[in-house]
Enzyme design. Sequence first.
Site, PDB file in Angstrom:
ATOM      1  N   ASP A 177      21.885   9.818 -15.872  1.00  0.00           N
ATOM      2  CA  ASP A 177      22.009  11.142 -15.115  1.00  0.00           C
ATOM      3  C   ASP A 177      21.281  11.035 -13.875  1.00  0.00           C
ATOM      4  OD1 ASP A 177      21.926  14.360 -14.852  1.00  0.00           O
ATOM      5  OD2 ASP A 177      22.784  14.192 -16.834  1.00  0.00           O
ATOM      6  N   SER A 419      28.245  19.428 -19.566  1.00  0.00           N
ATOM      7  CA  SER A 419      26.997  18.647 -19.229  1.00  0.00           C
ATOM      8  C   SER A 419      25.945  19.210 -20.415  1.00  0.00           C
ATOM      9  CB  SER A 419      26.473  18.829 -17.929  1.00  0.00           C
ATOM     10  OG  SER A 419      27.162  17.930 -16.937  1.00  0.00           O
TER      11      SER A 419
END
Length: 596
Positions: A177, A419
């Site tokens: 990420d 997400s």
Amino acid sequence: MKHRPLGMSLVALTTAVLLGTGTAVAVADPAATVGSPVKAAVPAATAGQPVERLIVGYTSQAAEAKSDSAATEDAKNKGGRTGESLDFDRRLGTGAVLVDLGAELGKKDAADVMAAFRADPDVAFVVPDKRMYATAVTPNDAEYNRQWDLFEATAGMNVPDAWGKATGAGVKVAVIDTGYVSHSDLTANVVAGYDFISDPFMANDGGGRDSNASDPGDWMLRGECGNNYPEYDTTSSWHGTHVAGTIAATTDNGKGIAGIAYNATVQPVRVLGKCGGTTADIMDAITWASGGYVPGVPSNPNPADVLNMSLGGSGACDAGTQSAINGAVNRGASVVVAAGNSNADAAGFNPANCSNVITVAASDREGNRASYSNYGSIVDITAPGGETAVSSANGIWSTLNSGTRSPASENYEAYQGTSMAAPHIAGLAALMYEANPSITPAQVESSIKSNARPLPGYCSGGCGAGLADAAATLGGSTQPPTGTVFTNSTNVNIPDNTTVASSIAVTGISGNAPASLKIGVDIKHTYRGDLKIEIVAPNGAAAVLKNTSTSDSADNVIATYTVDASGVVASGTWKLRVTDAYAGDTGYIDSWSLTF
């Protein structure tokens, strides 16, 4: 009489309070947010973006598969044939080669270069090194109430009942990420990671790849990333820290939130920065995080059991990314990916459409597919992703930072997105690896899917096996209670400029109504902005569920509302009161329900 088909469905959750005095308390009109597009972090023009680099995979017998000098010579030869300046950039962890095109090439020029590689029998595949972007949706504001996503009966994931079986101890989860910004509610469970962003501009930290996975911020100025992306100035998202908190925030420390696998460790692996991230960097991150070798990068001392990728871009799964994922799975790691936030078929988004991954769609607090969530046959499972449009209380609350560009003070905020759904499944997978250290990625996926429960709300387009249930998957307690439902399905006409009511007699419920009384409404009516909708308790107390709106021209109200009815007695006659405030459009109450 039935009216024309649904023009735009309204699926919202609002909160009101029923006061014992009978005072009506108005809440936000859910219809006001329906027409507003959800801002996803993936630009629509991704598929047509200029190409700067290519990823070339050679067959195993080719000299270029083993020799960097041979790969360099091949790039120069292909460049000479196509009139472009090509050069060897580096070898990736999968053995593929990253080829620098010398400049951004348009669609046709890039296609010509790729065709030259594809014509070579020694080339197994060639794909563009595309950018990918964080798939969180920008939150409206920060407000912490409770982690409904873990334990609320309606649409929570039933996590607390799984903690008797496992808490993630000894399990390692890689969060591929934006990196990690220090947070005291998470830092005890963070192990050293790596920064795989090779472009210094995108890295935004003064350099390229290094062993520091700290997140310096991913803010962007309008248009600085090409293709008019972003469309407006953005602040730093601290996306990876929010994802990591859902997975493994420390628990029983007297503050903050509880992580799903709160005794697991999280390893930040940085691939997303200013303007997103690239396929090549993500491929290397997948390889390294799962214990594979990447040239020029020290070996990973903590190879992950689970990889979370809350990121994505448009297009088919490229062969390079697929090869990296296959390598991770072959090393025993489960790969969890977000389905995407475009309210579209996830089959059009990478890596959601790759094989050997667990693709996760998002649900809202009512158990419906979240309005932004991608869907489709490739979705494996759904998990809470939240919807903050009406209230941040309905989002996913997790660890964050208050800095708008650079890190500032730690805080918590509610985000929404696939997400946020993906780390729920990554956390669940971590619990499974502790409970059964010999479990395989295929068994992880199969068990999560076979123990899912039906979504309590609706899903159009396909939400996989249903809503993940942590307790059922770990063999803990069964599904949470669904509550007692009372329904009136008798049609009540709604003439112009008239107020009508439909009644439900509630019996057998002792004491006061719940603090989260659910009111399901199905009203067929053209130009729904004409309508004001109220719930009226047996004692006359009322709350506005939806107000009139001159700008809401869509048809029909199909919604579930939540009110705090704890101040009134449950048993008695409840009414749904509907006022048509304007002339020209009529309809009827099709059905409505109360869930105690």
